[in-house]
Write a protein that holds these residues in place. Structure first.
Motif, PDB file in Angstrom:
ATOM      1  N   SER A  70       0.818  -1.218   0.000  1.00  0.00           N
ATOM      2  CA  SER A  70       0.000   0.000   0.000  1.00  0.00           C
ATOM      3  C   SER A  70       0.849   1.262   0.000  1.00  0.00           C
ATOM      4  CB  SER A  70      -0.925   0.004   1.218  1.00  0.00           C
ATOM      5  OG  SER A  70      -0.172  -0.008   2.423  1.00  0.00           O
ATOM      6  N   VAL A  71       2.165   1.119   0.197  1.00  0.00           N
ATOM      7  CA  VAL A  71       3.033   2.291   0.308  1.00  0.00           C
ATOM      8  C   VAL A  71       3.120   3.048  -1.013  1.00  0.00           C
ATOM      9  CG1 VAL A  71       5.359   3.098   0.855  1.00  0.00           C
ATOM     10  CG2 VAL A  71       4.398   1.145   2.086  1.00  0.00           C
ATOM     11  N   VAL A  72       3.239   2.300  -2.103  1.00  0.00           N
ATOM     12  CA  VAL A  72       3.529   2.911  -3.401  1.00  0.00           C
ATOM     13  C   VAL A  72       2.522   3.993  -3.778  1.00  0.00           C
ATOM     14  CG1 VAL A  72       3.826   2.470  -5.867  1.00  0.00           C
ATOM     15  CG2 VAL A  72       4.684   0.810  -4.190  1.00  0.00           C
ATOM     16  N   GLY A  73       1.246   3.730  -3.551  1.00  0.00           N
ATOM     17  CA  GLY A  73       0.224   4.688  -3.945  1.00  0.00           C
ATOM     18  C   GLY A  73       0.092   5.875  -3.009  1.00  0.00           C
ATOM     19  N   LYS A  74       0.846   5.878  -1.903  1.00  0.00           N
ATOM     20  CA  LYS A  74       0.723   6.956  -0.922  1.00  0.00           C
ATOM     21  C   LYS A  74       1.950   7.858  -0.851  1.00  0.00           C
ATOM     22  CE  LYS A  74      -2.341   4.505   2.258  1.00  0.00           C
ATOM     23  NZ  LYS A  74      -2.518   4.090   3.679  1.00  0.00           N
ATOM     24  N   ILE A  75       2.954   7.596  -1.637  1.00  0.00           N
ATOM     25  CA  ILE A  75       4.178   8.389  -1.541  1.00  0.00           C
ATOM     26  C   ILE A  75       3.915   9.841  -1.919  1.00  0.00           C
ATOM     27  CG2 ILE A  75       6.522   8.692  -2.439  1.00  0.00           C
ATOM     28  CD1 ILE A  75       6.590   5.623  -2.799  1.00  0.00           C
ATOM     29  N   GLY A  76       3.166  10.050  -2.983  1.00  0.00           N
ATOM     30  CA  GLY A  76       2.723  11.395  -3.343  1.00  0.00           C
ATOM     31  C   GLY A  76       3.790  12.304  -3.918  1.00  0.00           C
ATOM     32  N   ARG A  77       4.804  11.739  -4.563  1.00  0.00           N
ATOM     33  CA  ARG A  77       5.859  12.587  -5.123  1.00  0.00           C
ATOM     34  C   ARG A  77       5.302  13.525  -6.193  1.00  0.00           C
ATOM     35  NH1 ARG A  77      11.398  12.777  -5.788  1.00  0.00           N
ATOM     36  NH2 ARG A  77      11.727  10.871  -4.590  1.00  0.00           N
ATOM     37  N   SER A  78       4.492  13.011  -7.089  1.00  0.00           N
ATOM     38  CA  SER A  78       3.974  13.861  -8.170  1.00  0.00           C
ATOM     39  C   SER A  78       3.074  14.958  -7.628  1.00  0.00           C
ATOM     40  CB  SER A  78       3.235  13.008  -9.208  1.00  0.00           C
ATOM     41  OG  SER A  78       2.132  12.347  -8.618  1.00  0.00           O
ATOM     42  N   GLU A  79       2.258  14.633  -6.595  1.00  0.00           N
ATOM     43  CA  GLU A  79       1.392  15.646  -6.002  1.00  0.00           C
ATOM     44  C   GLU A  79       2.222  16.743  -5.332  1.00  0.00           C
ATOM     45  OE1 GLU A  79      -0.872  11.764  -6.015  1.00  0.00           O
ATOM     46  OE2 GLU A  79       1.162  12.424  -5.602  1.00  0.00           O
ATOM     47  N   ALA A  80       3.292  16.315  -4.639  1.00  0.00           N
ATOM     48  CA  ALA A  80       4.159  17.289  -3.977  1.00  0.00           C
ATOM     49  C   ALA A  80       4.831  18.204  -4.997  1.00  0.00           C
ATOM     50  CB  ALA A  80       5.214  16.568  -3.142  1.00  0.00           C
ATOM     51  N   GLU A  81       5.318  17.627  -6.062  1.00  0.00           N
ATOM     52  CA  GLU A  81       6.017  18.423  -7.068  1.00  0.00           C
ATOM     53  C   GLU A  81       5.049  19.316  -7.836  1.00  0.00           C
ATOM     54  OE1 GLU A  81       8.577  15.874  -9.339  1.00  0.00           O
ATOM     55  OE2 GLU A  81       9.810  15.376  -7.573  1.00  0.00           O
ATOM     56  N   ASN A  82       3.819  18.870  -7.980  1.00  0.00           N
ATOM     57  CA  ASN A  82       2.802  19.729  -8.597  1.00  0.00           C
ATOM     58  C   ASN A  82       2.582  20.976  -7.749  1.00  0.00           C
ATOM     59  OD1 ASN A  82       0.500  20.110 -10.596  1.00  0.00           O
ATOM     60  ND2 ASN A  82      -0.616  20.105  -8.657  1.00  0.00           N
ATOM     61  N   ASP A  83       2.514  20.807  -6.423  1.00  0.00           N
ATOM     62  CA  ASP A  83       2.376  21.956  -5.528  1.00  0.00           C
ATOM     63  C   ASP A  83       3.582  22.874  -5.608  1.00  0.00           C
ATOM     64  OD1 ASP A  83      -0.121  21.345  -4.639  1.00  0.00           O
ATOM     65  OD2 ASP A  83       0.474  20.663  -2.647  1.00  0.00           O
TER      66      ASP A  83
ATOM     67  N   LYS B 155       2.403  26.294  -7.066  1.00  0.00           N
ATOM     68  CA  LYS B 155       2.108  27.199  -5.949  1.00  0.00           C
ATOM     69  C   LYS B 155       3.360  27.942  -5.479  1.00  0.00           C
ATOM     70  CE  LYS B 155      -1.639  24.320  -4.009  1.00  0.00           C
ATOM     71  NZ  LYS B 155      -2.110  23.619  -2.775  1.00  0.00           N
ATOM     72  N   VAL B 156       4.354  27.159  -5.076  1.00  0.00           N
ATOM     73  CA  VAL B 156       5.525  27.757  -4.427  1.00  0.00           C
ATOM     74  C   VAL B 156       6.367  28.570  -5.399  1.00  0.00           C
ATOM     75  CG1 VAL B 156       7.679  27.244  -3.220  1.00  0.00           C
ATOM     76  CG2 VAL B 156       5.579  26.020  -2.613  1.00  0.00           C
ATOM     77  N   VAL B 157       6.711  28.009  -6.547  1.00  0.00           N
ATOM     78  CA  VAL B 157       7.581  28.723  -7.495  1.00  0.00           C
ATOM     79  C   VAL B 157       6.952  30.042  -7.954  1.00  0.00           C
ATOM     80  CG1 VAL B 157       8.644  28.642  -9.777  1.00  0.00           C
ATOM     81  CG2 VAL B 157       8.840  26.676  -8.244  1.00  0.00           C
ATOM     82  N   PRO B 158       5.673  30.051  -8.375  1.00  0.00           N
ATOM     83  CA  PRO B 158       5.071  31.342  -8.761  1.00  0.00           C
ATOM     84  C   PRO B 158       5.038  32.346  -7.612  1.00  0.00           C
ATOM     85  CG  PRO B 158       3.752  29.516  -9.592  1.00  0.00           C
ATOM     86  CD  PRO B 158       4.758  28.926  -8.656  1.00  0.00           C
ATOM     87  N   ALA B 159       4.756  31.861  -6.382  1.00  0.00           N
ATOM     88  CA  ALA B 159       4.711  32.768  -5.232  1.00  0.00           C
ATOM     89  C   ALA B 159       6.085  33.368  -4.965  1.00  0.00           C
ATOM     90  CB  ALA B 159       4.212  32.019  -3.996  1.00  0.00           C
ATOM     91  N   VAL B 160       7.111  32.556  -5.026  1.00  0.00           N
ATOM     92  CA  VAL B 160       8.484  33.017  -4.772  1.00  0.00           C
ATOM     93  C   VAL B 160       8.900  34.051  -5.815  1.00  0.00           C
ATOM     94  CG1 VAL B 160      10.895  32.298  -4.831  1.00  0.00           C
ATOM     95  CG2 VAL B 160       9.241  30.975  -3.499  1.00  0.00           C
ATOM     96  N   LYS B 161       8.608  33.789  -7.070  1.00  0.00           N
ATOM     97  CA  LYS B 161       9.009  34.706  -8.145  1.00  0.00           C
ATOM     98  C   LYS B 161       8.229  36.021  -8.106  1.00  0.00           C
ATOM     99  CE  LYS B 161      10.776  31.264 -11.400  1.00  0.00           C
ATOM    100  NZ  LYS B 161      10.647  30.666 -12.756  1.00  0.00           N
ATOM    101  N   SER B 162       7.066  35.999  -7.457  1.00  0.00           N
ATOM    102  CA  SER B 162       6.247  37.219  -7.419  1.00  0.00           C
ATOM    103  C   SER B 162       6.752  38.232  -6.401  1.00  0.00           C
ATOM    104  CB  SER B 162       4.789  36.848  -7.093  1.00  0.00           C
ATOM    105  OG  SER B 162       4.646  36.495  -5.716  1.00  0.00           O
ATOM    106  N   ARG B 163       7.626  37.800  -5.478  1.00  0.00           N
ATOM    107  CA  ARG B 163       8.075  38.704  -4.427  1.00  0.00           C
ATOM    108  C   ARG B 163       9.602  38.638  -4.239  1.00  0.00           C
ATOM    109  NH1 ARG B 163       4.310  40.663  -0.743  1.00  0.00           N
ATOM    110  NH2 ARG B 163       6.120  41.860  -0.013  1.00  0.00           N
ATOM    111  N   PRO B 164      10.353  39.220  -5.175  1.00  0.00           N
ATOM    112  CA  PRO B 164      11.813  39.213  -5.029  1.00  0.00           C
ATOM    113  C   PRO B 164      12.296  40.000  -3.807  1.00  0.00           C
ATOM    114  CG  PRO B 164      11.130  40.648  -6.841  1.00  0.00           C
ATOM    115  CD  PRO B 164       9.922  39.881  -6.419  1.00  0.00           C
ATOM    116  N   ASP B 165      11.416  40.832  -3.253  1.00  0.00           N
ATOM    117  CA  ASP B 165      11.805  41.559  -2.044  1.00  0.00           C
ATOM    118  C   ASP B 165      11.824  40.655  -0.809  1.00  0.00           C
ATOM    119  OD1 ASP B 165       8.978  41.392  -2.452  1.00  0.00           O
ATOM    120  OD2 ASP B 165       8.698  42.779  -0.774  1.00  0.00           O
ATOM    121  N   LEU B 166      11.093  39.557  -0.887  1.00  0.00           N
ATOM    122  CA  LEU B 166      11.074  38.599   0.222  1.00  0.00           C
ATOM    123  C   LEU B 166      11.942  37.374  -0.063  1.00  0.00           C
ATOM    124  CD1 LEU B 166       7.243  38.604   1.100  1.00  0.00           C
ATOM    125  CD2 LEU B 166       9.098  39.635   2.423  1.00  0.00           C
ATOM    126  N   PHE B 167      11.908  36.927  -1.305  1.00  0.00           N
ATOM    127  CA  PHE B 167      12.673  35.747  -1.720  1.00  0.00           C
ATOM    128  C   PHE B 167      13.747  36.226  -2.699  1.00  0.00           C
ATOM    129  CE2 PHE B 167       8.113  34.721  -1.250  1.00  0.00           C
ATOM    130  CZ  PHE B 167       8.176  33.958  -0.098  1.00  0.00           C
TER     131      PHE B 167
END
Length: 495
Positions: free
Chosen positions: A126-139, A143-155
């Protein structure tokens, strides 16, 4: 680790250094040790709520702006907390949690970091279907990369290739998965009522006052897939803002049946309190809940192995998660009228609407019995068209137990479905035991074999139970057909 304690106390934390210490344990890394005999109910350390690290305590959310935070969907799942941790770590000495980050691991043996060859050893579990690598990388990318690039004053742009990489994202997510607590906002009214004693996701935090009542013992449920948390956070009421890193508390290891300390929460602080007396030199254990090896490996990168009551070795909390789709082919093969996939899908969809279960759990702790919901599901799929329409009109699921009218078909479907699961594993269980006897087996491969052997053991024992029931029913059926037993033959012999 002395620096960790020094930092902790400098930030308002309190540690009983006379009784509580940190030590490195073979095969377990750092953990807590009793320096002297400790009585039950003793406070080992206290953590100010302001020292926990969450999206509530990190300044990033306020600097970024709540509206912008929401627009990038950072309020959903763990992406926001991961970004907060990446940002805090990028500030090095300027961060309040600098010394805490230095104490956290950067290497993990969880399947999230395994290569394809290593993951192949987990095939069928049951482990294989719960690792969630693709879901994590999708986020990460959406989410994270666009947010980081939108605020060079913070990141700062010069920080992007060091502190905000996909690798750092996975590391931070794994730190949360393996070490976080759920620390809810203090609610005096709620704490006046009986508390269920469990705060999820990863380690237990109890809301009762340990000086006035025993903590309630109950396993916590994991709600996270990959690093993103539950995609249905808003539906089930869970608040991602409750997930927090808790310095000092997260250094305690856990092992099945060994927990002797629990974390209790109060209005201004959290306190680690012993739940039984601990002798000097013994390890101080927290609890993650009694988890099967599949979950221990996925979250923490280790497994528990004990001598089992029925013989052999494994984790007494092991389970097998049986997906509903493994029974589709057996139904088609067994159905006398060759039931179509479309008809089966209609029934499966209705089952999901009525019960919500697309997976059936077989627990070793429950005597390895056939899961009652699985019996109900198999009976549903085998209903005649007339009985199916009647069940759907009520609506009412078939009873979750075998009846004399079921005949052999229900057991045949269950048997074939479980056998299909067993066939998915890369090796028979005998080969697994032989491999585990080799002393030079790599850790990740050894852990994978232990997980799959535990699940195979359960499947084999349940299949044996199904086989015994099939044999018993066949014998009873033959007896009923013998002269003098039932029906017209009995009447004929009487005349």
């Amino acid at each position: 680790m002395d620096q960790l304690i020094s930092w902790f106390t400098s930030q308002g934390g309190a540690v009983d250094i006379e009784h509580f210490g940190l030590a490195e344990f073979p095969g377990q890394g750092w953990g807590a040790i009793a320096l002297k005999d400790i009585p039950e109910g003793h406070v080992l350390f206290a953590i100010p709520r302001t020292l926990t690290l969450s999206t509530r305590s990190c300044a990033l959310l306020d600097l970024f702006g709540n509206n912008s935070w929401t627009s990038f969907q950072l309020h959903e799942g763990w992406a926001g907390l991961i970004l907060c941790m990446m940002w805090e770590e990028s500030m090095v000495e300027k961060s309040k949690w600098f010394q805490y980050f230095a104490s956290l691991p950067s290497h993990f043996d969880t399947p999230m970091f395994w290569n394809d060859e290593e993951l192949a050893e987990l095939r069928g579990t049951s482990v294989v279907g719960k690792i969630g690598r693709s879901e994590a990388e999708n986020d990460y990318y959406n989410k994270v990369v666009p947010a980081v690039k939108s605020r060079p004053d913070l990141f700062f742009p010069e920080h992007l290739d060091r502190w905000y990489t996909l690798e750092r994202y996975h590391i931070m997510g794994s730190r949360i998965l393996s070490r976080s607590f759920q620390v809810e906002k203090w609610d005096p009214a709620a704490n006046d009522e009986e508390d269920d004693g469990v705060l999820q996701p990863e380690m237990d935090v109890d809301g009762d006052d340990p000086t006035s009542a025993e903590p309630n013992e109950k396993d916590n449920d994991d709600v996270a897939e990959g690093h993103g948390g539950d995609s249905d956070d808003g539906d089930d009421g869970d608040d991602p803002g409750d997930v927090a890193m808790v310095p000092m508390a997260d250094i305690l290891n856990a092992r099945f049946g060994c927990n002797n300390a629990r974390l209790f929460h109060e209005q201004l602080e959290l306190r680690m309190v012993t739940t039984e007396s601990i002798l000097a030199g013994n390890q101080i254990w927290n609890t993650y809940g009694e988890l099967p090896n599949s979950e221990l490996l996925r979250r923490y990168g280790h497994v528990d192995v004990f001598d089992l009551p029925g013989g052999g070795q494994g984790n007494p909390e092991d389970v097998v998660e049986v997906p509903a789709n493994v029974f589709v082919s057996p139904i088609i093969d067994i159905s006398p009228k060759g039931m179509s996939v479309e008809t089966l899908q209609e029934r499966i969809d209705w089952w999901l609407e009525e019960s919500g279960d697309d997976t059936f759990v077989i627990e070793a702790q429950k005597g390895l019995e056939i899961s009652p919901p699985l019996i109900s599901f198999a009976r549903l799929l085998l209903l005649s068209p007339k009985d199916w329409e009647r069940a759907r009109e009520k609506p009412k699921l078939p009873k979750p137990k075998l009846s004399e009218e079921d005949g052999p078909a229900v057991l045949d479907v269950i048997s074939q479905g479980l056998q299909r699961m067993l066939d998915e594993f890369p090796s028979p269980i005998e080969t697994d035991w032989e491999l585990l006897s080799k002393p030079d087996l790599p850790l990740r491969k050894r852990n994978a074999i232990i997980v799959r052997a535990g699940e195979k053991r359960i499947l084999l024992e349940v299949l044996n139970e199904v086989g015994q029931l099939q044999k018993s029913r066949t014998t009873e059926s033959k007896k009923r057909k013998q002269p003098g037993q039932t029906g017209s033959r009995a009447k004929k012999s009487k005349r």
